[in-house]
Design an enzyme around this catalytic site. Sequence first.
Site, PDB file in Angstrom:
ATOM      1  N   ILE A  87       1.025  -1.197  -0.032  1.00 39.74           N
ATOM      2  CA  ILE A  87      -0.164  -0.104   0.092  1.00 39.74           C
ATOM      3  C   ILE A  87       1.009   1.223  -0.077  1.00 39.74           C
ATOM      4  O   ILE A  87       1.751   1.240   0.957  1.00 39.74           O
ATOM      5  CB  ILE A  87      -0.889   0.125   1.157  1.00 39.74           C
ATOM      6  CG1 ILE A  87      -1.997  -1.092   1.413  1.00 39.74           C
ATOM      7  CG2 ILE A  87      -1.557   1.325   1.214  1.00 39.74           C
ATOM      8  CD1 ILE A  87      -2.750  -1.031   2.616  1.00 39.74           C
ATOM      9  N   ALA A  88       0.814   2.175  -0.938  1.00 39.91           N
ATOM     10  CA  ALA A  88       1.628   3.548  -0.759  1.00 39.91           C
ATOM     11  C   ALA A  88       0.514   4.464  -1.372  1.00 39.91           C
ATOM     12  O   ALA A  88      -0.129   4.285  -2.379  1.00 39.91           O
ATOM     13  CB  ALA A  88       2.652   3.222  -1.978  1.00 39.91           C
ATOM     14  N   VAL A  89       0.795   5.747  -0.847  1.00 36.51           N
ATOM     15  CA  VAL A  89       0.022   6.792  -1.113  1.00 36.51           C
ATOM     16  C   VAL A  89       0.912   8.011  -1.186  1.00 36.51           C
ATOM     17  O   VAL A  89       1.996   8.349  -0.240  1.00 36.51           O
ATOM     18  CB  VAL A  89      -0.887   7.175   0.165  1.00 36.51           C
ATOM     19  CG1 VAL A  89      -1.733   8.437  -0.443  1.00 36.51           C
ATOM     20  CG2 VAL A  89      -1.951   6.107   0.309  1.00 36.51           C
ATOM     21  N   GLU A 121       2.909  -7.240   6.345  1.00 37.58           N
ATOM     22  CA  GLU A 121       3.982  -6.951   7.354  1.00 37.58           C
ATOM     23  C   GLU A 121       3.890  -5.624   7.309  1.00 37.58           C
ATOM     24  O   GLU A 121       3.651  -4.836   6.238  1.00 37.58           O
ATOM     25  CB  GLU A 121       5.401  -7.509   6.766  1.00 37.58           C
ATOM     26  CG  GLU A 121       5.608  -8.864   6.700  1.00 37.58           C
ATOM     27  CD  GLU A 121       5.041  -9.498   5.546  1.00 37.58           C
ATOM     28  OE1 GLU A 121       4.735  -8.984   4.361  1.00 37.58           O
ATOM     29  OE2 GLU A 121       4.997 -10.792   5.681  1.00 37.58           O
ATOM     30  N   ASN A 126       6.550   2.233  12.216  1.00 37.00           N
ATOM     31  CA  ASN A 126       5.638   2.828  11.787  1.00 37.00           C
ATOM     32  C   ASN A 126       4.324   2.611  12.576  1.00 37.00           C
ATOM     33  O   ASN A 126       3.331   1.760  12.160  1.00 37.00           O
ATOM     34  CB  ASN A 126       5.249   2.631  10.350  1.00 37.00           C
ATOM     35  CG  ASN A 126       4.181   3.445   9.641  1.00 37.00           C
ATOM     36  OD1 ASN A 126       3.260   4.237  10.046  1.00 37.00           O
ATOM     37  ND2 ASN A 126       4.463   3.448   8.448  1.00 37.00           N
ATOM     38  N   TYR A 133      -4.327  -0.469  10.882  1.00 42.06           N
ATOM     39  CA  TYR A 133      -4.517  -1.923  10.858  1.00 42.06           C
ATOM     40  C   TYR A 133      -5.275  -2.416  11.774  1.00 42.06           C
ATOM     41  O   TYR A 133      -6.198  -3.513  11.746  1.00 42.06           O
ATOM     42  CB  TYR A 133      -3.255  -2.897  10.331  1.00 42.06           C
ATOM     43  CG  TYR A 133      -2.404  -2.277   9.123  1.00 42.06           C
ATOM     44  CD1 TYR A 133      -3.259  -1.981   7.845  1.00 42.06           C
ATOM     45  CD2 TYR A 133      -0.988  -2.146   9.062  1.00 42.06           C
ATOM     46  CE1 TYR A 133      -2.603  -1.651   6.841  1.00 42.06           C
ATOM     47  CE2 TYR A 133      -0.323  -1.692   8.089  1.00 42.06           C
ATOM     48  CZ  TYR A 133      -1.106  -1.453   6.683  1.00 42.06           C
ATOM     49  OH  TYR A 133      -0.429  -0.966   5.535  1.00 42.06           O
TER      50      TYR A 133
END
Length: 196
Positions: A87-89, A121, A126, A133
């Site tokens: 997941i990346a934004v 993972e 973070n 999550y």
Amino acid sequence: MAGVNAGYRIRPMTEFDVPAVMGLERAMFPDDAWTEDMVRSELAEPSRHYFVACRGAGRGDGGEGEGPVVAYAGLRAVPPQGDVQTIAVDRDWWGRGIGRALLTEVLGQAYTHGVEEVFLEVRSDNPRAQELYRRFGFAEIGVRRRYYRGGVDAIVMRCQEPAAAIAATGGGEQGEALEFGDAADGDDGSGEEEKA
């Protein structure tokens, strides 16, 4: 589940999105970026389900009215298990609920494809991502020591009921869940990004 929200639209990723995704991939994961061949290979696998968030609220087919890709996420679904691959934004788009919306989309796909447990993972440094999550029903089940470059540990998390996680969060109500990677909170810049 793909739809429009807060100035962006989530839709399935296509081959045409690969150059934009690679730009984000290199920016967000400079030390661990996948290669273009790896991304294309993931897209070609029937067990993989990738999504992008695009600026604007166009038709959702990459057509007129749709802006550039600002985020992406992927799921590996091999029932009864699945894995959030990434997941990346884009940092300029943090704080708008895109990570939450992508996670909702990925969990919805997991449920649709008969996945009963979803793993991921997350970087041990973070905590905001970890909290997001947890809100979606993920629980810590282990640690992979020095998993990321720089010697950072990975916390392994599992969500045992994807549909229940979506229902419990209301699909991630706008403004409710914590966004991860807010530099004002002293985050080290790892932010709204995770790679399996």
